[in-house]
Design a protein around this motif. Structure first.
Motif, PDB file in Angstrom:
ATOM      1  N   MET A   1       0.768  -1.195  -0.039  1.00  0.00           N
ATOM      2  CA  MET A   1      -0.116  -0.015   0.091  1.00  0.00           C
ATOM      3  C   MET A   1       0.886   1.524   0.071  1.00  0.00           C
ATOM      4  O   MET A   1       1.735   1.523   0.893  1.00  0.00           O
ATOM      5  CB  MET A   1      -0.892   0.019   1.180  1.00  0.00           C
ATOM      6  CG  MET A   1      -1.757   1.247   1.301  1.00  0.00           C
ATOM      7  SD  MET A   1      -1.194   2.728   1.928  1.00  0.00           S
ATOM      8  CE  MET A   1      -0.651   2.518   3.422  1.00  0.00           C
ATOM      9  N   VAL A   2       0.602   2.068  -1.017  1.00  0.00           N
ATOM     10  CA  VAL A   2       1.233   3.363  -1.126  1.00  0.00           C
ATOM     11  C   VAL A   2       0.203   4.433  -1.306  1.00  0.00           C
ATOM     12  O   VAL A   2      -0.693   4.390  -1.928  1.00  0.00           O
ATOM     13  CB  VAL A   2       2.273   3.688  -2.152  1.00  0.00           C
ATOM     14  CG1 VAL A   2       2.859   5.181  -2.295  1.00  0.00           C
ATOM     15  CG2 VAL A   2       3.301   2.574  -1.678  1.00  0.00           C
ATOM     16  N   SER A   3       0.259   5.612  -0.276  1.00  0.00           N
ATOM     17  CA  SER A   3      -1.042   6.614  -0.285  1.00  0.00           C
ATOM     18  C   SER A   3      -0.128   8.007  -0.371  1.00  0.00           C
ATOM     19  O   SER A   3       0.850   8.082   0.466  1.00  0.00           O
ATOM     20  CB  SER A   3      -1.821   6.660   0.818  1.00  0.00           C
ATOM     21  OG  SER A   3      -2.616   7.713   0.982  1.00  0.00           O
ATOM     22  N   GLY A   4      -0.498   8.843  -1.321  1.00  0.00           N
ATOM     23  CA  GLY A   4      -0.043  10.206  -1.173  1.00  0.00           C
ATOM     24  C   GLY A   4      -0.883  11.018  -0.432  1.00  0.00           C
ATOM     25  O   GLY A   4      -2.109  10.593   0.072  1.00  0.00           O
ATOM     26  N   ILE A   5      -0.415  12.036   0.626  1.00  0.00           N
ATOM     27  CA  ILE A   5      -1.025  12.923   1.330  1.00  0.00           C
ATOM     28  C   ILE A   5      -1.690  14.142   0.676  1.00  0.00           C
ATOM     29  O   ILE A   5      -1.046  14.778   0.094  1.00  0.00           O
ATOM     30  CB  ILE A   5      -0.108  13.385   2.418  1.00  0.00           C
ATOM     31  CG1 ILE A   5       0.044  12.300   3.481  1.00  0.00           C
ATOM     32  CG2 ILE A   5      -0.638  14.495   3.161  1.00  0.00           C
ATOM     33  CD1 ILE A   5      -0.940  11.950   4.399  1.00  0.00           C
ATOM     34  N   PHE A   6      -3.133  14.095   0.723  1.00  0.00           N
ATOM     35  CA  PHE A   6      -3.703  15.267   0.213  1.00  0.00           C
ATOM     36  C   PHE A   6      -5.004  15.395   1.219  1.00  0.00           C
ATOM     37  O   PHE A   6      -5.950  15.095   0.998  1.00  0.00           O
ATOM     38  CB  PHE A   6      -4.149  15.080  -1.180  1.00  0.00           C
ATOM     39  CG  PHE A   6      -3.121  15.242  -2.267  1.00  0.00           C
ATOM     40  CD1 PHE A   6      -2.667  16.628  -2.332  1.00  0.00           C
ATOM     41  CD2 PHE A   6      -2.950  14.355  -3.133  1.00  0.00           C
ATOM     42  CE1 PHE A   6      -1.743  16.779  -3.255  1.00  0.00           C
ATOM     43  CE2 PHE A   6      -1.618  14.541  -3.767  1.00  0.00           C
ATOM     44  CZ  PHE A   6      -1.285  15.871  -4.091  1.00  0.00           C
ATOM     45  N   PRO A   7      -4.784  16.041   2.470  1.00  0.00           N
ATOM     46  CA  PRO A   7      -5.595  16.204   3.543  1.00  0.00           C
ATOM     47  C   PRO A   7      -6.777  16.946   3.187  1.00  0.00           C
ATOM     48  O   PRO A   7      -7.903  16.775   3.803  1.00  0.00           O
ATOM     49  CB  PRO A   7      -4.948  16.583   4.787  1.00  0.00           C
ATOM     50  CG  PRO A   7      -3.600  17.307   3.878  1.00  0.00           C
ATOM     51  CD  PRO A   7      -3.196  16.491   2.808  1.00  0.00           C
ATOM     52  N   MET A   8      -6.641  18.048   2.317  1.00  0.00           N
ATOM     53  CA  MET A   8      -7.997  18.805   2.073  1.00  0.00           C
ATOM     54  C   MET A   8      -8.957  18.006   1.457  1.00  0.00           C
ATOM     55  O   MET A   8     -10.078  18.446   1.600  1.00  0.00           O
ATOM     56  CB  MET A   8      -7.560  19.800   0.707  1.00  0.00           C
ATOM     57  CG  MET A   8      -6.615  20.904   1.576  1.00  0.00           C
ATOM     58  SD  MET A   8      -6.123  22.245   0.166  1.00  0.00           S
ATOM     59  CE  MET A   8      -7.795  23.120  -0.048  1.00  0.00           C
ATOM     60  N   ARG A   9      -8.898  16.707   0.685  1.00  0.00           N
ATOM     61  CA  ARG A   9      -9.779  16.048   0.188  1.00  0.00           C
ATOM     62  C   ARG A   9     -10.645  15.462   1.268  1.00  0.00           C
ATOM     63  O   ARG A   9     -11.844  14.958   1.073  1.00  0.00           O
ATOM     64  CB  ARG A   9      -9.201  14.561  -0.500  1.00  0.00           C
ATOM     65  CG  ARG A   9      -8.632  15.034  -1.874  1.00  0.00           C
ATOM     66  CD  ARG A   9      -8.383  13.843  -2.548  1.00  0.00           C
ATOM     67  NE  ARG A   9      -8.010  14.062  -3.915  1.00  0.00           N
ATOM     68  CZ  ARG A   9      -7.907  12.986  -4.879  1.00  0.00           C
ATOM     69  NH1 ARG A   9      -8.520  11.935  -4.920  1.00  0.00           N
ATOM     70  NH2 ARG A   9      -7.307  13.255  -5.852  1.00  0.00           N
ATOM     71  N   PHE A  10     -10.085  15.501   2.419  1.00  0.00           N
ATOM     72  CA  PHE A  10     -11.079  14.925   3.819  1.00  0.00           C
ATOM     73  C   PHE A  10     -11.621  16.001   4.731  1.00  0.00           C
ATOM     74  O   PHE A  10     -12.128  15.456   5.673  1.00  0.00           O
ATOM     75  CB  PHE A  10      -9.969  13.789   4.634  1.00  0.00           C
ATOM     76  CG  PHE A  10      -9.389  12.947   3.853  1.00  0.00           C
ATOM     77  CD1 PHE A  10     -10.204  11.655   3.929  1.00  0.00           C
ATOM     78  CD2 PHE A  10      -8.432  12.988   2.976  1.00  0.00           C
ATOM     79  CE1 PHE A  10      -9.475  10.371   3.206  1.00  0.00           C
ATOM     80  CE2 PHE A  10      -7.769  12.093   2.024  1.00  0.00           C
ATOM     81  CZ  PHE A  10      -8.411  10.599   2.365  1.00  0.00           C
TER      82      PHE A  10
END
Length: 346
Positions: free
Chosen positions: A116-125
């Motif tokens: 599993m690899v995830s990029g951080i884009f917290p504004m989506r949340f």
């Protein structure tokens, strides 16, 4: 059983990750590594976790399941590969990397190792952004006509001189667009869909002796026919909340940071009044408009929670590496257009 986290890179953004991890009941920050031993020790002391002597030792610790990559933007690849090759899940702070080739190396390694690899884009949340995305998916805007993103921030000369990698192209990948604007660029693309073409200008206006831009403007055409603009700067005093405008034939919405400025549709629902009341108050954080440390960790917290839930359910994360690459692709198209003085087609 708690999910064990390790952090590679002990700069300012790593503290946001650490605070978010500490808040999650099902998570534990096991340890940290930074190339600077003093920073590693200071960070481990502050967050009561183990200080590792190398990235390899951190990644080979059986207690660690997920490694958060918080190194400079152009130095994400190497520690990410170390984590992936050790079979660890990987959470990579934005941008995923600063070239498409380096992004692809991360993506291919993750596929090969089934990690599993995830990029951080917290504004989506953000809750208000989730409401906006839902309204778009329901067709409430009619035909999307325009989608705009404005990131008009201020960064002092010391911001660049004190942390040298921010001013260097090979370590940062860029300035106001790659490192400040990319959150809003990702959000705009998430809302509006694929970008078909871009025409852009970049410059260095408010700072000196930087290899990266402090101002950029781009006109974009989306694949659905809609158009928009992206404006980004780190030279605007005193700095303003980032702003997203989504405008359609049957409705429009404007958001500043997490504050709803406009929410209007031709077919009003009872829920619209509730949404306006709920999200029209003051922003709860400084938004990083002039102080990069004046950001809330709530977005990272929500995204990490979502990642943990995805792991528990055996599902891919909502912002996997392939999805995170898309924002980098648009940023690089903006730079290519400005550099070559032509329209770039994606």
């Amino acid at each position: 059983m708690k999910h064990g986290f390790g952090i590679i890179g002990a700069g300012a953004i790593a503290e946001v990750h650490a605070r978010a991890i500490d808040t999650i009941m099902d998570a534990e920050l096991v340890g940290v590594y930074d190339h600077d031993p003093d920073k590693t020790i200071a960070f481990s002391t502050k967050f009561r976790c183990k200080a590792y002597e190398s990235a390899e030792k951190l990644c080979n610790d059986d207690r660690i399941e997920i490694v958060n990559i918080c190194t400079p933007s152009g130095k994400h690849l190497e520690p990410a590969l170390t984590a992936i090759n050790a079979g660890k899940g990987c959470v990579i702070e934005k941008p995923l990397e600063i070239t498409l080739e380096r992004c692809d190396r991360i993506i291919n390694a993750a596929i090969e190792r089934n990690v599993m690899v995830s990029g951080i884009f917290p504004m989506r949340f953000s809750r208000v952004n989730i409401e906006l995305k839902k309204a778009i998916d329901e067709g409430r805007f009619g035909k999307l006509v325009m989608g705009d993103a404005y990131i008009k921030w201020y960064r002092s000369a010391e911001y660049y001189s004190d942390v040298r990698w921010r001013s260097l192209l090979n370590t940062s990948g860029g300035g106001a667009v790659m490192n400040q604007g990319i959150h809003s660029i990702d959000l705009l693309r998430w809302f509006m869909g694929k970008v078909d073409s871009v025409c852009a200008f970049t410059g260095l206006v408010g700072h000196e002796n930087l290899e990266v831009e402090d101002v950029a403007t781009a006109t974009v055409k989306f694949a659905n026919g809609a158009m928009g603009v992206i404006e980004a700067s780190t030279a605007v005093h005193p700095g303003f909340f980032r702003r997203i405008e989504i405008l359609g034939t049957r409705g429009s919405a404007i958001i500043e940071e997490e504050k709803l400025i406009a929410w209007n549709f031709d077919e009003e629902r009872d829920s619209d009044r509730i949404i306006r009341e709920k999200y029209s108050g003051n922003n709860q954080s400084g938004g990083g408009v002039s102080d990069p440390k004046a950001i809330s960790d709530i977005g990272h917290l929500r995204q990490l929670l979502d990642i943990i839930q995805s792991i528990d359910k055996g599902l891919p994360p909502p912002v996997d590496a392939i999805e995170a690459k898309k924002a980098v692709e648009l940023v690089l198209a903006i730079y290519a257009s400005a550099s070559n003085k032509r329209i770039v087609y994606l």
